[in-house]
Design an enzyme around this catalytic site. Structure first.
Site, PDB file in Angstrom:
ATOM      1  N   ASP A  32     -71.589  19.646   9.943  1.00 46.83           N
ATOM      2  CA  ASP A  32     -72.184  19.408   8.634  1.00 46.83           C
ATOM      3  C   ASP A  32     -73.465  18.609   8.850  1.00 46.83           C
ATOM      4  O   ASP A  32     -73.709  18.095   9.948  1.00 46.83           O
ATOM      5  CB  ASP A  32     -71.184  18.645   7.763  1.00 46.83           C
ATOM      6  N   GLU A  58     -76.772  10.167  -6.620  1.00 45.89           N
ATOM      7  CA  GLU A  58     -76.752   9.877  -8.055  1.00 45.89           C
ATOM      8  C   GLU A  58     -76.955   8.384  -8.297  1.00 45.89           C
ATOM      9  O   GLU A  58     -77.648   7.979  -9.227  1.00 45.89           O
ATOM     10  CB  GLU A  58     -75.432  10.352  -8.663  1.00 45.89           C
ATOM     11  N   LYS A 114     -79.980  18.236 -15.022  1.00 44.49           N
ATOM     12  CA  LYS A 114     -80.572  18.083 -13.700  1.00 44.49           C
ATOM     13  C   LYS A 114     -79.816  19.003 -12.736  1.00 44.49           C
ATOM     14  O   LYS A 114     -78.606  19.193 -12.861  1.00 44.49           O
ATOM     15  CB  LYS A 114     -80.514  16.637 -13.214  1.00 44.49           C
ATOM     16  N   ASN A 172     -65.738  18.687   1.571  1.00 47.30           N
ATOM     17  CA  ASN A 172     -66.208  20.058   1.712  1.00 47.30           C
ATOM     18  C   ASN A 172     -66.210  20.528   3.169  1.00 47.30           C
ATOM     19  O   ASN A 172     -66.479  21.691   3.447  1.00 47.30           O
ATOM     20  CB  ASN A 172     -67.616  20.211   1.121  1.00 47.30           C
ATOM     21  N   ASP A 173     -65.902  19.627   4.109  1.00 52.63           N
ATOM     22  CA  ASP A 173     -65.835  20.009   5.523  1.00 52.63           C
ATOM     23  C   ASP A 173     -64.406  20.203   6.007  1.00 52.63           C
ATOM     24  O   ASP A 173     -64.197  20.589   7.169  1.00 52.63           O
ATOM     25  CB  ASP A 173     -66.506  18.925   6.383  1.00 52.63           C
TER      26      ASP A 173
END
Length: 1290
Positions: free
Chosen positions: A414, A514, A578, A841-842
């Site tokens: 990643d 964020e 956004k 997400n990995d």
């Protein structure tokens, strides 16, 4: 209504079926609060959990069944049974029973201890106490007595007993805070909020006890971040999602009390659903061992068959005439003799299967596990992989894969949080078509490096740590209304939670980027102050503004944007959005093209600098339209099936005709040591694929920054086709280019386009001829093209191209695509893969690869919890692989070679003896010696070898990464190496038997006593065997520790001590034999002669290859030895990283992480976690000495191969170094001929610094070097150190 009737009918049918116990699966779950009789009919699981495997009664039989499922254990059990048959076995059953029982006992003790710990944990959890409402009153119950539908009261710092629907809490607006460390490893608090309608019950237990809401929800599953359900109460329906659920295993924090109704209990809870067995990973050595063991069994059967035939022949020709002295067993027919000989021969088959059984090593697997466990501790204890800043050590979370670390050929990484720090800073922005963030020189208008940050002291709420350098944005923000709207959007459109600590306002943002945006708005005067479930409060230039929060349009991987709909102080409704530029631009209203084009130019500029970008846009919403939309939104939110699809359509509908405000650019810097780590891993022959969610341009620039891409590369292929035909055409062009390169560069890595494995251009000797690891090609492919490339039609073509490139970057990929890419390489390549990442997400690719490495970074602990190894920084991967991985593989290979050698040397003595005992299965050794040979006499030295041995130290392992090459080429242990070890053992056994046999043939002592009896020669052969294998392991040991000395020399002492104790104290059958033999000179002559005959060829063979064909390891070891003699450190030659200026891209660089957002909870006053957005860092580094500038080669544009500078002929000398390069002056702008003949001017490069390079010599010089391998060039300026091949680390 029709859908509701169908759902109700289906629920009733399911309930009836469950009552009849005719259905196993749930389609949906129906629960009625405080109604045990109703819930009982569905036969839901109670809250009792059991993770233990055994009970006191079942432990012995169940554990034995599990152990005998292993082929080796079952094989020895069968042999043990055969040994109890007297007319078959010539050995006592003790010889097999002792090692078998030892192995079973050790394994059983380990299993019993593990299960005892599980029993303790289960008992502790099941007997925790909770307060349950029974008939409107709170009573104390143990956890295992809690049922589905019960209402539970929980208090601060208590564990959640089951999966609950939150009803009411002590906090305002129905909020409560939980810690989810047991679920996902994250210690930061998360917030949940109940329905406002149920929150009104407070802690009135009479009202709560009469609550009779009916819940219809999804069946039990393992999705921690997803829940779909519906509550029906007082004639109204309410949507239920994950933000209203408390999961078992969480801890209530900062909340005095709360009440919840049990939805899932016991094994149905999401915690238990996720505690299933992890997929067992086996190393390539394990798979090879299984094959070898099978081969050994066939070899054993072949020897038994030979002895069977030979026995039959001997009994027929000779044995039948000696029955008076060697009578046949009554079972054997006396007449005709041929029949008796045949029966004897058949029985002898099983007898020799017993005698020769030690050729199959029973203790091998136990020894391997002990070595792996010790190696895991060495990894855990390595202080050089301890990250002091976060006090995080490296951790081996598995003990079965250590040597696999030394065989890695592909790394899938990643980017955000793995290669970069995932610590974001607001760097630049574009507002209304104007770019801010660069600082210009007032004299010439050029961009300069800023010195002093902007002074924000005018803002009382500014942050001291915030740095911004462009004063023009501060000035514009005072007057420009567009700037006001820009920062107002940043202050309103987010999921951050404000908090006040020690009188200071702080933000809790689970997404670093964020948090950086909200912080930027704060420092520019737009301060986010507070939020409630239905409002957001900000302070604008000292004035308070309160906005009514109407709806949140959550982020997901498909939408790639988030929006909030607010009613402002003026009463108007406005949508703030956004998201990714490619998505937001598709939703903009027509017109205003000038601003769109300028903003796109700025996005391209930001992406070229490796920054992470977002586009900002707004839309005014009509009141009547919003009311209609809101009603449809509510209908979609209370459905259970297809809820997300219906909501996405509504979001798409309202997010149209947006007005562009501008764009933000956030910097995410590289971690320390990443370029050096990647450069060294590339030198080691490891190919690195980066799988990221970044935009293409951002990923390319980060690739250059971290040395994944270099200017020395011939070309960079870009695959960005929009359909399957375009992708196929681009990949075919890539393949043709690679074929042309392979034909013209015989020194290049072998390119087998048909899908064969690539081979390094050096044999087992690893001569100094070295491959330039920076040349070759790179491949960049984006997510939508990857969809087609992973289809069955193109996957092999994509794999062929990718595996022949030095580096591959996959952009804009989803978590599933990451796993699919890893699986593709695993499926078609005989190569070991490693995946490394830091976020949720990995997880999929970490679990898919042979080895998964998790980084404990800014995105929680999900990756670490799913990994096999965890580290704190990417740079520690270099030490994990090049030091611990290489050592583990080296040690395991040495251990296995020696283990098979000593077992063959031991076992085949019986085979040679068979020729002198009429193939009667008589053993040459004492049965007790056979029992304890592997267990006591030879086990500890080889364990010490497998744990502590090293050819070179850790410093040189990192300094010369090319030492890693034998690992992924399987050079140290393979079928050939096993055969050599077996043959070595076979020859050793032959010498061990026949030298003593000849020496003691017709032997007699000085007193006239015979010394040629069976027991004496057996004792002599056994003693010489132990001495010889001990001397052999002493020769094999390259790194001596106190443990090696104790185990090696101590094993000899232990042998003689145990022999005398067994024979003289216990009264063994061979009593006095060894003592008698050692009293004669013949024994010592035989011992020395055997050692000389066996060891001299081994020493001569090794000296020959070290002298004539030295490996890189031999050369480094020589340098290490000479350095120790000179007593000063060698000069560290550092290889300068390839440099590259930032490339200007044609597109922007926004990247999304791939995890669902949790914006729905904002209506509940809670921010949920959003994963980090994948952005890159700005690339800036010095240029390498070789000026083979690589070009960005877009295959779709029809360009051909870029030309490369000519390479001098002749092999590369692996011996000497010469510093080269220009030290003064500047490089002139260079031109390069493109495919169409146009001249492309390159960017002006900085002065080239001196770098280490190796010289090219003629073939004759190379041959002369092989004749004198120690003629190593000494550089006097470097302190007299011998120079080595160009395999230095950066």
């Amino acid at each position: 209504m029709e859908g509701k009737k169908q759902n109700k009918k289906r629920g009733n049918e399911i309930g009836m079926t469950l009552v009849a116990q005719q259905c196993v699966f749930e389609n949906e779950r129906r629960i009625r609060a405080n109604d045990a009789a109703y819930n009982l009919q569905f036969n839901y699981s109670n809250n009792y959990i059991q993770t233990s495997k055994y009970t006191l009664l079942s432990f012995v039989p169940v554990n034995l069944i599990e152990q005998f499922q292993r082929l080796a254990n079952f094989y020895f059990l069968c042999l043990l049974v055969l040994q109890f048959i007297p007319f078959i076995s010539s050995l006592t059953p003790v010889t097999t029973a002792v090692p078998l029982i030892g192995v079973l006992l050790l394994t059983a003790i380990k299993d019993a201890y593990d299960d005892f710990q599980r029993h303790r944990s289960d008992s502790q959890v099941n007997n925790r106490k909770s307060h349950v409402l029974r008939n409107g009153k709170s009573v104390e119950e143990r956890w295992h007595k809690v049922q589905v539908g019960d209402i539970i009261r929980m208090e601060n710092d208590q564990f959640i007993a089951a999966d609950l629907l939150l009803l009411t809490t002590s906090e305002p607006n129905g909020l409560c805070y939980i810690e989810t460390a047991e679920l996902d490893g994250e210690t930061n608090l998360k917030c949940r909020q109940c329905l406002m309608e149920t929150a009104e019950m407070g802690q009135n237990e009479a009202r709560i006890g009469s609550f009779n809401g009916e819940i219809i929800c999804e069946p039990p599953n393992n999705h921690l971040n997803k829940f779909d359900g519906r509550l029906t109460w007082n004639g109204k329906q309410y949507s239920l999602d994950n933000e209203k659920i408390l999961l078992r295993g969480c801890v209530l924090r900062n909340t005095q009390w709360c009440y919840g109704v049990v939805i899932f209990a016991g094994r149905d809870t999401k915690l238990m659903q996720n505690s299933g067995k992890t997929k067992f990973k086996r190393t390539s050595i394990d798979r090879l061992l299984n094959f070898i063991i099978l081969g050994i069994v066939f070899f054993l059967l072949s020897m038994c068959l030979f002895c069977t035939i030979a026995c039959g022949v001997w009994e027929t020709v000779t044995g039948q005439y000696f029955r008076s002295y060697l009578p046949w067993d009554p079972l054997i027919p006396a007449e005709p003799p041929a029949a008796g000989s045949t029966v004897i021969a058949l029985l002898i088959f099983f007898s020799y299967a017993i005698v020769l059984n030690t050729v199959v090593p029973i203790s091998l697997y136990v020894s391997v596990e002990v070595i792996r466990l010790a190696q895991s501790f060495l990894i855990n204890w390595d202080q050089q992989m301890y990250y002091e800043k976060s006090q995080t050590p490296a951790k081996a979370r598995t003990t079965t894969l250590n040597e696999e670390l030394g065989q890695i050929e592909y790394i899938f990484s990643d980017k955000t949080g793995t290669l970069t720090q995932n610590i974001m800073s607001f760097n630049k922005c574009s507002i209304g078509g104007t770019c801010y963030g660069d600082v210009y020189d007032s004299s010439n208008g050029e961009v300069i490096d800023p010195n002093e940050p902007v002074d924000f002291s005018f803002n009382p709420l500014h942050e001291q740590a915030f740095k911004f350098y462009d004063q023009t944005l501060v000035d514009s923000n005072r007057e420009d209304p567009t700037c006001h709207e820009f920062f107002r959007l940043l202050a309103l459109c987010h999921t951050v939670m404000p908090d006040e600590k020690n009188g200071k306002l702080e933000y809790q943002a689970q997404s670093p980027d964020e948090g950086a945006l909200v912080s930027a708005a704060r420092n520019f005067g737009f301060v986010f102050k507070a939020r409630t479930p239905d409002s957001i409060t900000i302070e604008v230039m000292g004035k308070t503004e309160v906005y009514e929060l109407l709806c949140i349009l959550d982020f997901n991987n498909v939408r790639k944007r988030m929006s909030v709909i607010l009613r402002g102080p003026n009463g108007k409704i406005r949508l703030y959005c956004k998201g990714a530029d490619s998505i937001v631009y598709d939703h903009l209203q027509s017109g205003n093209d000038d601003m769109k084009n300028k903003t796109q130019e700025h996005l391209n500029k930001f992406a070229g600098e490796g920054l992470r970008t977002l586009c900002l846009a707004i839309r005014d919403v009509d009141e009547a339209y919003f009311e209609d939309w809101k009603e449809r939104h509510h209908e979609a939110s209370v459905t259970i099936k297809s809820r997300e699809e219906r909501l996405d359509k509504l979001y798409e509908e309202i997010e149209q005709n947006l007005t562009l405000l501008g764009a933000t650019a956030i910097e995410d810097k590289l971690q320390d040591g990443v370029p050096q780590t990647i450069a060294n891993l590339a030198i080691a022959g490891i190919k690195i694929w980066v799988l990221t969610g970044d935009k293409q341009e951002t990923a390319i620039n980060i690739g250059y920054s971290c040395q994944l891409l270099t200017d020395d590369m011939v070309d960079i292929f870009i695959v960005d086709g929009q359909n399957v035909e375009d992708v196929e055409l681009q990949l075919v062009k890539c393949r043709e280019s690679l074929r042309g390169y392979a034909r013209t560069h015989d020194r290049g890595y072998s390119s087998h386009i048909a899908g064969e494995m690539e081979d390094m251009p050096c044999g087992p000797g690893l001569s100094g001829i070295d491959e330039d690891c920076n040349t070759g090609y790179a491949l960049v492919i984006n997510g939508h093209s990857l969809v087609y490339a992973l289809q069955t039609k193109l996957e092999k073509l994509f794999l062929d191209v990718g595996t022949q490139c030095k580096a591959v970057i996959c952009c804009r990929v989803t978590p599933l695509q990451k796993a699919m890419v890893v699986d593709l390489v695993k499926k078609y390549k005989q190569a070991v893969t490693l995946s490394i990442g830091d976020g949720a997400n990995d997880v999929s690719m970490i679990k898919t690869a042979h080895i998964g490495v998790g980084i404990s970074g800014q995105e929680g602990m999900q990756a670490v919890l799913a990994s096999d190894y965890s580290i704190a920084q990417f740079r520690y991967l270099e030490r994990l692989l090049l030091v611990h991985g290489r050592w583990s593989y080296l040690r395991m290979a040495k251990f296995l070679r020696y283990f098979f050698y000593k077992n063959f040397a031991f076992t085949l003595c019986h085979f040679w003896f068979a020729f002198f005992c009429g193939f009667s299965a008589q053993t040459v050794f004492d049965p007790m010696f056979i029992s304890v040979y592997n267990l006591f006499y030879t086990s500890l030295p080889v364990l010490a070898l497998g744990i502590f041995d090293q050819d070179v130290n850790d410093v040189n392992s990192l300094k010369y990464p090319k030492l890693f090459t034998p690992g992924h080429l399987n050079l140290l242990f393979n079928k050939g190496e096993f055969f050599k070890s077996a043959m070595h053992g076979c020859i050793t056994s032959c010498v061990l038997f026949f030298i003593p046999y000849g020496a003691y043939f017709y032997g007699a002592s000085q007193q006239g006593h015979t010394t040629s009896d069976h027991q004496l020669i057996g004792s002599v052969v056994a003693t010489i065997l132990v001495v010889v294998v001990t001397v052999q392991i002493a020769l094999d040991t390259a790194y001596w520790t106190v443990f090696n000395h104790i185990t090696i020399w101590g094993s000899l002492v232990w042998y003689f001590a145990l022999q005398y104790f067994y024979n003289f104290v216990i009264g063994g059958s061979y009593v006095g034999s060894l003592t008698k033999a050692m009293g004669e000179a013949t024994f010592w002559f035989t011992l020395v002669l055997s050692i000389v005959i066996l060891m001299i060829p081994v020493v001569a063979w090794r000296f020959y290859f070290v002298d004539v064909h030295p490996t890189l390891s031999d050369r480094v070891r020589l340098k290490q030895r000479l350095s120790a003699i000179r007593a000063h450190k060698s000069q560290d030659f550092m290889r300068t990283p390839s440099a590259r200026r930032s490339r200007r891209s044609l597109r922007s660089g926004y990247a999304f992480a791939h995890q669902e957002g949790f914006g729905k909870l904002i209506t509940s006053g809670k921010i949920m976690r959003k994963t980090g957005l994948n952005f890159g860092s700005k690339a800036s580094s010095n240029n390498a000495a070789n000026n083979n500038s690589g070009s960005l080669h877009n295959v779709s544009s029809g360009g051909g191969l870029a030309s490369t500078s000519d390479q001098p002929d002749g092999p590369v000398s692996g011996i000497s170094y010469h510093p080269t390069g220009e030290t003064n002056g500047s490089m002139q702008p260079s031109t390069r001929q493109s495919q169409n003949g146009s001249s492309v001017q390159q960017q002006q490069r900085p002065p080239v610094v001196p770098v280490v390079a190796y010289s090219r010599t003629s073939n004759s010089n190379s041959r002369q070097r092989l004749q004198d391998p120690y003629a190593i060039t000494v550089d006097l300026e470097s302190g007299g150190d011998p120079a080595l091949p160009n395999t230095m680390s950066t």
